[in-house]
Design a protein around this motif. Structure first.
Motif, PDB file in Angstrom:
ATOM      1  N   THR A  50       8.505  11.958  -1.032  1.00 39.55           N
ATOM      2  CA  THR A  50       9.913  11.964  -0.650  1.00 39.55           C
ATOM      3  C   THR A  50      10.701  12.674  -1.726  1.00 39.55           C
ATOM      4  OG1 THR A  50      11.877  10.627  -0.192  1.00 39.55           O
ATOM      5  CG2 THR A  50      10.200   9.642  -1.616  1.00 39.55           C
ATOM      6  N   ASP A  51      11.544  13.624  -1.328  1.00 40.44           N
ATOM      7  CA  ASP A  51      12.318  14.408  -2.289  1.00 40.44           C
ATOM      8  C   ASP A  51      13.650  13.761  -2.635  1.00 40.44           C
ATOM      9  OD1 ASP A  51      10.345  16.298  -2.398  1.00 40.44           O
ATOM     10  OD2 ASP A  51      11.269  17.663  -0.956  1.00 40.44           O
ATOM     11  N   ILE A  52      14.087  12.760  -1.864  1.00 35.79           N
ATOM     12  CA  ILE A  52      15.344  12.083  -2.167  1.00 35.79           C
ATOM     13  C   ILE A  52      15.093  10.800  -2.949  1.00 35.79           C
ATOM     14  CG2 ILE A  52      17.343  10.923  -1.105  1.00 35.79           C
ATOM     15  CD1 ILE A  52      17.454  12.991   0.967  1.00 35.79           C
ATOM     16  N   GLY A  53      13.894  10.281  -2.918  1.00 42.10           N
ATOM     17  CA  GLY A  53      13.575   9.071  -3.654  1.00 42.10           C
ATOM     18  C   GLY A  53      12.881   9.369  -4.970  1.00 42.10           C
ATOM     19  N   PHE A  54      12.441   8.308  -5.621  1.00 44.10           N
ATOM     20  CA  PHE A  54      11.700   8.421  -6.878  1.00 44.10           C
ATOM     21  C   PHE A  54      10.396   7.663  -6.727  1.00 44.10           C
ATOM     22  CE2 PHE A  54      10.408   6.873 -11.055  1.00 44.10           C
ATOM     23  CZ  PHE A  54      10.442   8.041 -11.803  1.00 44.10           C
ATOM     24  N   VAL A  55       9.272   8.377  -6.825  1.00 46.27           N
ATOM     25  CA  VAL A  55       7.947   7.784  -6.680  1.00 46.27           C
ATOM     26  C   VAL A  55       7.172   8.069  -7.953  1.00 46.27           C
ATOM     27  CG1 VAL A  55       5.855   7.647  -5.289  1.00 46.27           C
ATOM     28  CG2 VAL A  55       8.036   8.201  -4.193  1.00 46.27           C
ATOM     29  N   ARG A  56       6.856   7.026  -8.669  1.00 48.39           N
ATOM     30  CA  ARG A  56       6.134   7.214  -9.931  1.00 48.39           C
ATOM     31  C   ARG A  56       4.638   7.436  -9.692  1.00 48.39           C
ATOM     32  NH1 ARG A  56       8.485   3.561 -12.607  1.00 48.39           N
ATOM     33  NH2 ARG A  56       9.564   4.778 -14.196  1.00 48.39           N
ATOM     34  N   ARG A  57       4.096   6.822  -8.631  1.00 48.55           N
ATOM     35  CA  ARG A  57       2.650   6.862  -8.437  1.00 48.55           C
ATOM     36  C   ARG A  57       2.331   6.588  -6.965  1.00 48.55           C
ATOM     37  NH1 ARG A  57      -1.491   2.779 -11.678  1.00 48.55           N
ATOM     38  NH2 ARG A  57      -3.476   3.754 -11.075  1.00 48.55           N
ATOM     39  N   VAL A  58       1.360   7.296  -6.412  1.00 48.47           N
ATOM     40  CA  VAL A  58       0.900   7.063  -5.044  1.00 48.47           C
ATOM     41  C   VAL A  58      -0.572   6.639  -5.078  1.00 48.47           C
ATOM     42  CG1 VAL A  58       2.590   8.663  -4.052  1.00 48.47           C
ATOM     43  CG2 VAL A  58       0.335   9.508  -4.732  1.00 48.47           C
ATOM     44  N   ASP A  59      -1.180   6.565  -3.884  1.00 45.07           N
ATOM     45  CA  ASP A  59      -2.596   6.204  -3.762  1.00 45.07           C
ATOM     46  C   ASP A  59      -2.847   4.834  -4.385  1.00 45.07           C
ATOM     47  OD1 ASP A  59      -5.254   6.359  -3.134  1.00 45.07           O
ATOM     48  OD2 ASP A  59      -5.798   7.757  -4.729  1.00 45.07           O
ATOM     49  N   GLN A  60      -2.150   3.826  -3.852  1.00 42.88           N
ATOM     50  CA  GLN A  60      -2.257   2.478  -4.397  1.00 42.88           C
ATOM     51  C   GLN A  60      -2.409   1.455  -3.276  1.00 42.88           C
ATOM     52  OE1 GLN A  60       0.395   1.471  -7.935  1.00 42.88           O
ATOM     53  NE2 GLN A  60       1.632   3.010  -6.881  1.00 42.88           N
ATOM     54  N   LYS A  61      -3.214   0.449  -3.551  1.00 44.36           N
ATOM     55  CA  LYS A  61      -3.272  -0.777  -2.763  1.00 44.36           C
ATOM     56  C   LYS A  61      -3.214  -1.916  -3.770  1.00 44.36           C
ATOM     57  CE  LYS A  61      -7.083   0.287  -0.513  1.00 44.36           C
ATOM     58  NZ  LYS A  61      -8.206   0.219   0.476  1.00 44.36           N
ATOM     59  N   ARG A  62      -2.007  -2.426  -3.959  1.00 42.38           N
ATOM     60  CA  ARG A  62      -1.745  -3.306  -5.109  1.00 42.38           C
ATOM     61  C   ARG A  62      -1.361  -4.701  -4.640  1.00 42.38           C
ATOM     62  NH1 ARG A  62      -0.434  -2.782 -10.564  1.00 42.38           N
ATOM     63  NH2 ARG A  62      -0.593  -0.522 -10.431  1.00 42.38           N
ATOM     64  N   GLY A  63      -1.774  -5.695  -5.412  1.00 43.00           N
ATOM     65  CA  GLY A  63      -1.372  -7.078  -5.221  1.00 43.00           C
ATOM     66  C   GLY A  63      -0.848  -7.648  -6.526  1.00 43.00           C
ATOM     67  N   PHE A  64       0.123  -8.541  -6.414  1.00 44.77           N
ATOM     68  CA  PHE A  64       0.742  -9.115  -7.612  1.00 44.77           C
ATOM     69  C   PHE A  64       1.069 -10.573  -7.330  1.00 44.77           C
ATOM     70  CE2 PHE A  64       4.426 -10.344 -10.118  1.00 44.77           C
ATOM     71  CZ  PHE A  64       4.071  -9.923 -11.389  1.00 44.77           C
ATOM     72  N   THR A  65       0.770 -11.444  -8.253  1.00 49.69           N
ATOM     73  CA  THR A  65       1.112 -12.858  -8.138  1.00 49.69           C
ATOM     74  C   THR A  65       1.712 -13.340  -9.451  1.00 49.69           C
ATOM     75  OG1 THR A  65      -1.078 -13.605  -8.881  1.00 49.69           O
ATOM     76  CG2 THR A  65      -0.779 -13.283  -6.525  1.00 49.69           C
ATOM     77  N   ARG A  66       2.630 -14.273  -9.330  1.00 48.73           N
ATOM     78  CA  ARG A  66       3.248 -14.873 -10.519  1.00 48.73           C
ATOM     79  C   ARG A  66       3.604 -16.316 -10.213  1.00 48.73           C
ATOM     80  NH1 ARG A  66       8.197 -16.378 -12.151  1.00 48.73           N
ATOM     81  NH2 ARG A  66       8.620 -16.381 -14.401  1.00 48.73           N
ATOM     82  N   VAL A  67       3.342 -17.207 -11.160  1.00 48.27           N
ATOM     83  CA  VAL A  67       3.732 -18.604 -11.056  1.00 48.27           C
ATOM     84  C   VAL A  67       4.334 -19.009 -12.393  1.00 48.27           C
ATOM     85  CG1 VAL A  67       2.982 -20.974 -10.689  1.00 48.27           C
ATOM     86  CG2 VAL A  67       1.916 -19.134  -9.389  1.00 48.27           C
ATOM     87  N   GLY A  68       5.514 -19.598 -12.358  1.00 51.66           N
ATOM     88  CA  GLY A  68       6.162 -20.061 -13.578  1.00 51.66           C
ATOM     89  C   GLY A  68       6.736 -21.451 -13.403  1.00 51.66           C
ATOM     90  N   THR A  95       0.858  -1.188   0.000  1.00 48.10           N
ATOM     91  CA  THR A  95       0.000   0.000   0.000  1.00 48.10           C
ATOM     92  C   THR A  95       0.888   1.230   0.000  1.00 48.10           C
ATOM     93  OG1 THR A  95      -0.120   0.164   2.425  1.00 48.10           O
ATOM     94  CG2 THR A  95      -1.765  -1.224   1.317  1.00 48.10           C
ATOM     95  N   LEU A  96       0.450   2.242  -0.717  1.00 47.78           N
ATOM     96  CA  LEU A  96       1.174   3.505  -0.825  1.00 47.78           C
ATOM     97  C   LEU A  96       0.137   4.615  -0.709  1.00 47.78           C
ATOM     98  CD1 LEU A  96       4.154   4.275  -1.299  1.00 47.78           C
ATOM     99  CD2 LEU A  96       3.639   4.461  -3.726  1.00 47.78           C
ATOM    100  N   SER A  97       0.159   5.334   0.410  1.00 50.10           N
ATOM    101  CA  SER A  97      -0.919   6.266   0.715  1.00 50.10           C
ATOM    102  C   SER A  97      -0.873   7.495  -0.197  1.00 50.10           C
ATOM    103  CB  SER A  97      -0.835   6.705   2.179  1.00 50.10           C
ATOM    104  OG  SER A  97       0.333   7.458   2.406  1.00 50.10           O
TER     105      SER A  97
END
Length: 984
Positions: free
Chosen positions: A727-745, A720-722
């Protein structure tokens, strides 16, 4: 602990290479007198027989080991005057438990010695398909040294004949031993003659010739403990899922070497010729197995490596043999750029924590490469060239972060059957735990040889896909003592001069005055494991240039990696994998000064950066209140290492500028679970105030699980990213996210002309903090690797993306691949086509495609050119298939290496959208990693009508900028840079 564990402790690395059986050769040491009350007298003519271990692990093959041991026992018992302690007698006398590999190994030797045996015979066997290799090892029970190794290869159907070959070799050796009581180990040290000649049987097959060592009557005994079939002592494959700490057996059962200490007057001349006296007494390593393409199979090309050390340096020599030398890939190129060549690399895990290692490599021309290898493959290869950021090269061997530059010497030359090379690595170039006098060091160690023409990676310490991670599978380097305690002090002054010219609003090209500047960089080794760096007025002129990226129709900001050396070195310490970049030092635009402390204290890795910024807002307007104001930046990172690839850590960053501030604090951890799984977490809080006085506090939480084995790979991530995360020292492409990711190979390993292939399935979703579904994606992919460096991949994705309050349903197909079958030419890329969104005030769904393609041409060993093409187009189906944009960016990077030190580089770029042409010329004269002289020329042109559009016609005379397709020069720069490294 099971009895079989003890039996396996003395097994050597085995594989499947059809070679002629080596003759037995081992050194006779003086006979011992009585061992004291209660002990048998050690007799040179007494041998104990241990078990032969099933390396393949298939229970159906266990009978082979029992049969070999019984056959060896029975045949040796036929020799008169030779006493034999059978396998069962030795097994019954072994203790039932042992705390570590060293304890168990010593127990086996101790029991054999107590039973009166001077020699212990043990070994192992490995079956691959219908082929099998059997290896027998003879150990001197008094010294614990390996006397010799005998190996045979053949079909399983010939198992009884192979057993007979083993006992024949052992029998000949022991028969001579009991007859003469003298053993001679005949060695063939590298010299100018032997190194320059191909090895083999004379018919060009490249197979290793039989050993020359014999039991010679009347010969003078010679003890050569360091030249023993590769000089390795190895046990059973490691089965423990965790390593705890140094000294607790974290590399139990891994190959171990103990290089000899060289006299200070034996230091070699590093020219790649291998004719120095030091190599005659160095540790000699010859046994290598494949990691790729056929895991565990014997290397198809022979390799000799010699290793020695003194208080100042670690010395490495290599003779890389080829049955067909025409397949060798070698180019004369700048340091850290030979990653497509055949290289030989050594890895040092100096803290033995399986978290971080140093890599040093050399190619056939002696071109240097060095990198810091992170446990999870943190990588930045090629200094702006293609291939950065991937972490692991083909075959799962980590490339590491090549921005780290160490001072070391190397040399290489091409010989009849391959190449020879040397390296002298100063210990002060490394960070390592300090030891008291005469207390030996214990480091993780690995050797990797790359044969690119076969897509083959050879390793000294076997690496299996059944275990996740590379550093957890390295071997051991033991016994080095009294390394230099002198502190590393480096002072590197720099001088730059730049003349810049540009086009003004009146259409005149104006040349500015030359602007000379000086600066200094200082590095000091506070201790052997802690380093301080300081820079004043650092030169951040663009010796390297950003790879071009297409910026049209991008929803989020593009990421450009850091290229400046001061911030690159040690960057792996501050790296935290996650949905954002927590430390992005390109936000520090123009520092006046900077300081760093990096290293390790005990189990804690620490890193701190302090730097100001003279241009935080990049404004030239005198009336702007931010003009001339400076920002102060601080980054702190601490990580406590628990066990292999496992840690807990904390990070803190702070940036202050005028009345604004940006603070970030967080904790993270990674925990390895067994051999193939791991979980990690991150929890971060930010406090931000902008120049308008708006305060925001944000949070990020991240939890992941991953699993990687020979066949299966899985990943589950939740974060989650509120909305107020800043942050001015980091790099944030997008905020306001509650994301899930799954991968099976799943990966199949035919290991034939198809090396591997398999499908993977991915699914991800993303809600905002109002619980509105913003993104959803399902993807099915396919990957395959073929022999001779051919790879293909494809995937189909079905997506929903919400933009501008509209849910867009999209489908797309991607195709990619790479062909690198020739030293002279390599090409590849990817192409994606399908539905795309036009990101505008009135968004709509259209069709588009994008792609990135490359071709590398190497007509000469001194010249190569890499051509990159990036494309993107978009079609509006609402207006009769209208082409909205069609962008192509062509970039050609060419280098010519005049000498080992002098090169010329040229970059030409053409952008069809901006209608710009740029060219860059750079002459480089490099003495070593720190002393370099540059002269550069940078020139840019743009189509005249595009220049007019940039100014929107405001105050621009259209007579000065006519609407024409003629290209006009827009800016130009000529610069020089000189830096000289003083090292004390």
């Amino acid at each position: 602990m099971q009895r079989g564990f003890h039996h396996g402790l003395l097994v050597v690395v085995v594989g499947l290479l059809l070679v002629t059986t080596p003759s037995l050769a081992f050194a006779q040491e003086p006979e011992a007198e009585s061992q004291g009350s209660g002990r048998a007298t050690i007799d040179v003519a007494t041998v104990a027989i241990g078990s032969f271990i099933n390396i393949s692990g298939a229970a159906a093959d266990d009978w082979i080991g029992h049969g070999i041991a019984e056959t060896v026992t029975a045949d040796l018992e036929q020799l008169d005057a030779l006493s034999v302690v059978g396998r069962e007698a030795l097994a019954d006398a072994l203790p039932s438990t042992a705390d570590s590999f060293d304890d168990a190994e010593q127990a086996a030797i101790r029991v054999s010695r107590r039973l009166g045996a001077r020699w212990l015979v043990t070994g192992g066997y490995q079956r691959v398909g219908d082929q099998v290799r059997i290896t027998a090892r003879v150990v001197n029970t008094e010294s614990g040294r390996i006397a010799t190794v005998v190996k045979v290869d053949g079909a399983v159907s010939e198992i009884f004949e192979l057993q007979d070959q083993i006992v024949a070799e052992l029998g000949n050796g022991f028969r001579s031993l009991v007859d003469r009581r003298t053993v001679v180990a005949e060695r063939t040290p590298p010299d100018a003659t032997s190194i320059a000649s191909p090895r083999g049987n004379g018919n060009g097959d490249g197979n290793r010739a039989p050993s020359a060592g014999r039991f010679a009557a009347g010969a003078v005994p010679v003890t050569t403990p360091t030249d023993v079939a590769g000089g390795i002592a190895i046990g059973v494959p490691r089965s423990a899922g965790f390593g705890i700490a140094e000294g607790a057996g974290i590399l139990t059962g891994r190959p171990t070497i103990r290089p000899p200490r060289a006299d200070e007057n034996e230091r070699p001349r590093i020219d790649g010729r291998l004719d120095d006296a030091i190599w005659r007494n160095a540790l000699h390593i010859t046994e290598f197995v494949q990691q790729n393409p056929v895991e565990g199979a014997p290397a198809t090309e022979d390799t000799d490596v010699w290793l020695a050390y003194d208080s100042q340096n670690i010395y490495v020599a290599v003779h890389a043999h080829y049955a067909d030398p025409s397949i060798m890939r070698a180019n004369r190129i700048d340091r850290d750029q030979a990653f497509e060549d055949d290289n030989t690399s050594v890895y040092f895990d100096t803290f033995l924590d399986q978290q971080r290692a140093y890599r040093f490599s050399v190619n056939a021309y002696g071109v240097q490469g060095d990198a810091v290898v992170n446990a999870r493959g943190f990588s930045r290869r090629g200094r702006g060239r293609r291939g950065g950021g991937g972490g692991f090269s083909r075959g799962g061997i980590p490339t590491g972060d090549s921005s780290w530059d160490a001072l070391f010497d190397s040399g290489g030359q091409i010989v009849d059957d391959g190449y020879t090379a040397e390296m002298a690595i100063p210990v002060k170039s490394l960070r390592y735990p300090q030891r008291d006098r005469d207390i030996p060091h214990r480091w993780g160690f690995q050797i990797v040889r790359e044969v690119r023409g076969k897509d083959e990676f050879q390793v000294w310490a076997p690496v299996t896909r059944n275990v996740s991670g590379f550093l957890t599978q390295v071997g051991m380097l033991e016994g080095m003592t009294n390394l230099s305690l002198s502190r590393n002090l480096e002072i590197m002054p720099t001088f730059t001069a730049t003349q810049f010219g540009s086009l003004n609003n009146q259409g005149d090209f104006v040349n500015n005055d030359a602007s000379p500047e000086g600066g200094v960089n200082v590095k000091y080794g506070i201790t052997s494991n802690l380093t301080a760096d300081f820079t004043y007025n650092p030169d951040f002129s663009q010796i390297e240039s950003d790879l071009p990226q297409i910026e049209v129709n991008q929803r989020f900001a593009l990421f450009f990696p850091e290229l400046r050396p001061f911030f690159l070195e040690g960057a792996e310490i501050f790296s935290m994998r996650g949905p954002i970049t927590f430390v992005h030092t390109r936000t520090i635009v123009d520092p006046e000064f900077g300081g760093k402390i990096t290293g390790k204290v005990g189990n804690t890795t620490i890193g701190m950066i302090v730097a100001n910024d003279e241009a935080p807002e990049l404004t030239d307007t005198l009336t702007d209140p931010t003009f001339g104001q400076k920002a102060n930046n601080f980054v702190g990172r601490a990580r406590y290492d628990l066990y292999a690839e496992s840690f807990v850590g904390a990070i803190f960053t702070q940036r202050g500028f005028m009345d604004s501030h940006s603070t970030l604090g967080g904790i993270d951890g990674n925990f390895r679970l067994g051999q193939t799984q791991a979980v990690s977490f991150k929890a971060v809080q930010t406090d931000h105030r902008d120049l308008e006085g708006v305060d925001r506090q944000g949070q990020m939480f991240d939890l992941t699980w991953r699993m990687n084995s020979r066949h299966w790979s899985s990943f589950v991530g939740l974060y989650t990213l509120s909305p107020d995360f800043r942050t001015d020292i980091g790099f944030v492409r997008r905020v306001d996210q509650k994301r899930g990711f799954t991968r099976v190979g799943y990966i199949f390993w035919p290991e034939s002309w198809i090396v591997n292939w398999g499908p993977d399935v991915r699914y991800s979703w993303n809600h905002n903090f109002d619980n509105v579904l913003e993104d959803e994606e399902a993807r099915v992919g396919f990957n395959a690797t073929f022999a001779r460096n051919i790879r293909v991949n494809a995937d189909f994705r079905d997506e929903m993306e919400r933009f501008g309050g509209i849910n867009f349903q999209k489908q797309a197909v991607s195709l990619g691949g790479q062909v690198n079958t020739s030293r002279r030419l390599a090409f590849g890329g990817f192409y994606r086509f399908g539905d795309e969104i036009r990101y505008a005030d009135n968004p709509f769904l259209g069709r588009g495609s994008s792609g990135s393609f490359f071709a590398t041409v190497r007509p000469l060993s001194r010249f190569q050119s890499e051509i990159n093409l990036s494309t993107s187009d978009f079609i509006d189906p609402r207006n009769g298939e209208e082409l909205v944009f069609d962008i192509k960016i062509l970039r050609a990077l060419s280098t010519y290496q005049f000498t080992d030190r002098f090169l010329l580089r040229n970059i030409i770029e053409y952008n069809t959208f901006d209608k710009t042409i740029g060219q860059n010329w750079l002459f480089t004269y490099r003495v070593n990693a720190g002393t370099v002289f540059y002269v550069g020329y940078d020139d840019h042109y743009r189509q005249a009508d595009q220049i007019f559009d940039d100014f929107d016609g405001d105050g621009i005379d259209d007579q000065l900028f006519p609407m024409t397709t003629i290209y006009q020069q827009t800016n130009r720069a000529i610069f020089t840079k000189f830096q000289y490294l003083f090292r004390y």
